[in-house]
Write a protein that holds these residues in place. Structure first.
Motif, mmCIF file in Angstrom:
data_model
loop_
_atom_site.group_PDB
_atom_site.id
_atom_site.type_symbol
_atom_site.label_atom_id
_atom_site.label_comp_id
_atom_site.label_asym_id
_atom_site.label_seq_id
_atom_site.Cartn_x
_atom_site.Cartn_y
_atom_site.Cartn_z
ATOM 1 N N HIS A 43 0.803 -1.221 0.000
ATOM 2 C CA HIS A 43 0.000 0.000 0.000
ATOM 3 C C HIS A 43 0.838 1.273 0.000
ATOM 4 N N GLY A 44 2.163 1.123 -0.065
ATOM 5 C CA GLY A 44 3.034 2.291 -0.158
ATOM 6 C C GLY A 44 3.026 3.178 1.067
ATOM 7 N N ILE A 45 2.894 2.592 2.260
ATOM 8 C CA ILE A 45 2.823 3.369 3.500
ATOM 9 C C ILE A 45 4.239 3.567 4.051
ATOM 10 N N PRO A 46 4.716 4.784 4.198
ATOM 11 C CA PRO A 46 6.096 5.016 4.630
ATOM 12 C C PRO A 46 6.324 4.748 6.112
ATOM 13 N N ILE A 47 7.549 4.416 6.436
ATOM 14 C CA ILE A 47 7.973 4.240 7.821
ATOM 15 C C ILE A 47 8.155 5.609 8.470
ATOM 16 N N THR A 48 7.631 5.759 9.677
ATOM 17 C CA THR A 48 7.798 6.985 10.462
ATOM 18 C C THR A 48 8.168 6.593 11.894
ATOM 19 N N SER A 49 8.293 7.592 12.747
ATOM 20 C CA SER A 49 8.601 7.318 14.155
ATOM 21 C C SER A 49 7.465 6.586 14.853
ATOM 22 N N SER A 50 6.263 6.602 14.274
ATOM 23 C CA SER A 50 5.097 5.951 14.872
ATOM 24 C C SER A 50 4.842 4.549 14.317
ATOM 25 N N THR A 51 5.611 4.135 13.332
ATOM 26 C CA THR A 51 5.432 2.795 12.758
ATOM 27 C C THR A 51 5.730 1.737 13.804
ATOM 28 N N VAL A 52 4.869 0.739 13.902
ATOM 29 C CA VAL A 52 5.001 -0.318 14.913
ATOM 30 C C VAL A 52 5.661 -1.544 14.289
ATOM 31 N N PHE A 53 6.804 -1.927 14.851
ATOM 32 C CA PHE A 53 7.596 -3.064 14.382
ATOM 33 C C PHE A 53 7.502 -4.234 15.352
ATOM 34 N N ASN A 54 7.658 -5.432 14.832
ATOM 35 C CA ASN A 54 7.921 -6.619 15.644
ATOM 36 C C ASN A 54 9.410 -6.585 15.995
ATOM 37 N N ILE A 55 9.757 -6.501 17.279
ATOM 38 C CA ILE A 55 11.165 -6.321 17.653
ATOM 39 C C ILE A 55 11.852 -7.632 18.039
ATOM 40 N N GLY A 56 11.193 -8.775 17.810
ATOM 41 C CA GLY A 56 11.851 -10.058 18.019
ATOM 42 C C GLY A 56 12.375 -10.227 19.433
ATOM 43 N N SER A 57 13.609 -10.686 19.546
ATOM 44 C CA SER A 57 14.173 -11.018 20.859
ATOM 45 C C SER A 57 14.530 -9.822 21.720
ATOM 46 N N GLY A 184 4.314 5.233 29.329
ATOM 47 C CA GLY A 184 3.618 6.052 28.347
ATOM 48 C C GLY A 184 3.665 5.490 26.943
ATOM 49 N N MET A 185 3.908 4.173 26.830
ATOM 50 C CA MET A 185 4.054 3.526 25.524
ATOM 51 C C MET A 185 2.661 3.123 25.006
ATOM 52 N N LYS A 186 1.980 4.074 24.406
ATOM 53 C CA LYS A 186 0.582 3.872 24.016
ATOM 54 C C LYS A 186 0.418 3.040 22.749
ATOM 55 N N HIS A 187 1.515 2.822 22.033
ATOM 56 C CA HIS A 187 1.430 2.092 20.766
ATOM 57 C C HIS A 187 2.207 0.773 20.831
ATOM 58 N N THR A 188 2.360 0.248 22.045
ATOM 59 C CA THR A 188 3.140 -0.970 22.263
ATOM 60 C C THR A 188 2.239 -2.046 22.837
ATOM 61 N N LEU A 189 2.434 -3.288 22.367
ATOM 62 C CA LEU A 189 1.609 -4.394 22.840
ATOM 63 C C LEU A 189 2.329 -5.718 22.651
ATOM 64 N N ILE A 190 1.762 -6.749 23.265
ATOM 65 C CA ILE A 190 2.205 -8.125 23.045
ATOM 66 C C ILE A 190 1.305 -8.735 21.978
ATOM 67 N N THR A 222 5.224 -15.914 23.344
ATOM 68 C CA THR A 222 5.525 -14.639 23.994
ATOM 69 C C THR A 222 6.510 -14.839 25.142
ATOM 70 N N GLY A 223 7.044 -13.732 25.612
ATOM 71 C CA GLY A 223 8.084 -13.782 26.641
ATOM 72 C C GLY A 223 9.447 -13.720 25.999
ATOM 73 N N CYS A 224 9.623 -14.496 24.939
ATOM 74 C CA CYS A 224 10.880 -14.517 24.191
ATOM 75 C C CYS A 224 10.848 -13.552 23.015
ATOM 76 N N ALA A 225 9.647 -13.159 22.564
ATOM 77 C CA ALA A 225 9.490 -12.361 21.347
ATOM 78 C C ALA A 225 8.101 -11.716 21.356
ATOM 79 N N ASN A 226 7.767 -11.092 20.225
ATOM 80 C CA ASN A 226 6.416 -10.596 19.955
ATOM 81 C C ASN A 226 5.984 -9.374 20.758
ATOM 82 N N VAL A 227 6.933 -8.568 21.227
ATOM 83 C CA VAL A 227 6.584 -7.192 21.578
ATOM 84 C C VAL A 227 6.573 -6.407 20.274
ATOM 85 N N PHE A 228 5.475 -5.715 20.022
ATOM 86 C CA PHE A 228 5.344 -4.835 18.863
ATOM 87 C C PHE A 228 5.390 -3.399 19.386
#
Length: 341
Positions: A43-57, A184-190, A222-228
């Motif tokens: 969809h051509g959506i650019p990465i910004t400071s608000s983009t939510v990533f899977n951060i793995g380990s 205050g991490m309003k855009h972070t989840l498991i 979870t626990g080992c990974a999957n914080v977004f």
């Protein structure tokens, strides 16, 4: 010295490809940031400071904080036996302690290896319940607990299960109430088996010559990974780690201390020591806490030169990331912003 991502990637990450989010933080101020490429290539959506990533380990440190919070509140002890909370493993894991799990010294098999034996390609969609079932089916440890360090994702899945059983709530709920909201991490989840909706979510990719392959998820463990999370939320988290809102100063000291073997020597592997979700190693002549992550097309690194109050955080949604370039970039950023100290 001017630093740009082009100097390290020669155009690999463009505005039409998967990309990178990067910040450097000095004394709680963002002193460098760069965002390249697309969070969603379809969809051509650019990465910004608000983009939510899977951060793995990199997720493991949040589990480590959760365990330390329970130790601080005396709901748990480091030397408690694993089987006190997970009796399903008593037939072969009755010597493992919480300390062994937190420092990768348990001797348990990594659940990813067990899934490969079941011909489960890339550990697809494994949950904590399946991980526990796989571990329950084992009959012996890989080595005696406390005798050495061997990085193992199973350790942090079990720590997550312990948090859930003690607190009688899901890891996702515990993390939200006690860590994410506090910072205050309003855009972070498991991201777990419920597969919650993730606003501003990036998708992970793998480059095959001119083609991109999209990954949607590798594992639901979870626990080992999957914080977004997003770069902007991680900046808030980096700030709060210097204070006492998540952990008191006394209990927090355990994060900075490498694990100790049963014979009194330090637990090390090629990446240094380890404690409660952090690698511990000297970089650029400074003591650092750091961790990398990789899952479902994502790559991440978080390095804290904590004595200098300087951090580098990089998230990437393409698995072809060149780690040699990353480590050089981290070093160059450190020297650029700490050259006169």
């Amino acid at each position: 010295m001017e630093i740009t991502l082009e100097g390290y990637y020669e155009g690999t990450y463009t505005n039409n490809s998967a990309g990178i989010a990067l910040i450097a933080i000095k004394n709680s101020n963002v002193v460098f940031e760069d965002y390249r490429g697309l969070a969603n290539c379809e969809h051509g959506i650019p990465i910004t400071s608000s983009t939510v990533f899977n951060i793995g380990s990199v997720s493991k440190q949040f589990t480590g904080i959760g365990i330390l919070q329970l130790i601080e509140s005396k709901k748990l002890c480091e030397q408690d036996l694993l089987v006190k909370y997970i009796p399903e493993l008593k037939h072969y894991a009755d010597e493992i302690t919480i300390y062994h799990l937190a420092h990768h010294a348990s001797g348990l098999a990594d659940y990813n290896d067990l899934l490969w034996k079941k011909a489960r390609n890339n550990a697809l969609y494994s949950t904590n319940a399946e991980v526990l079932s796989l571990l329950e089916a084992q009959q012996q440890l890989c080595f005696k607990p406390g005798s050495k360090m061997e990085y193992c994702n199973s350790n942090y899945v079990l720590l997550a299960i312990i948090i859930e059983r003690i607190m009688n709530m899901s890891l996702a709920d515990y993390m939200k109430r006690n860590i994410f909201d506090a910072a205050g991490m309003k855009h972070t989840l498991i991201f777990d088996e419920k597969q919650p909706l993730v606003p501003n979510r990036a998708y992970g990719y793998e480059q095959h010559e001119s083609d991109l392959k999209c990954y949607y998820v590798d594992t639901l463990a979870t626990g080992c990974a999957n914080v977004f999370t997003s770069i902007s939320d991680m900046k808030l988290y980096d700030d709060i780690l210097y204070g006492s809102k998540l952990l008191g100063q006394d209990i927090k000291k355990r994060i900075y201390e490498e694990g100790i073997r049963s014979d009194g020597k330090a637990l090390y592997d090629s990446c240094g020591g380890y404690s409660y979700g952090w690698m511990i190693q000297n970089k650029c002549g400074q003591r650092t806490l750091w961790h990398t992550g990789g899952d479902a097309g994502f790559r991440s690194i978080y390095v804290r030169f904590y004595e200098k109050r300087f951090s580098v955080i990089l998230f990437c949604n393409c698995s072809n990331l060149n780690w040699t370039n990353i480590y050089k970039l981290v070093n160059d950023l450190y020297y650029k912003f700490n050259h006169d100290e």
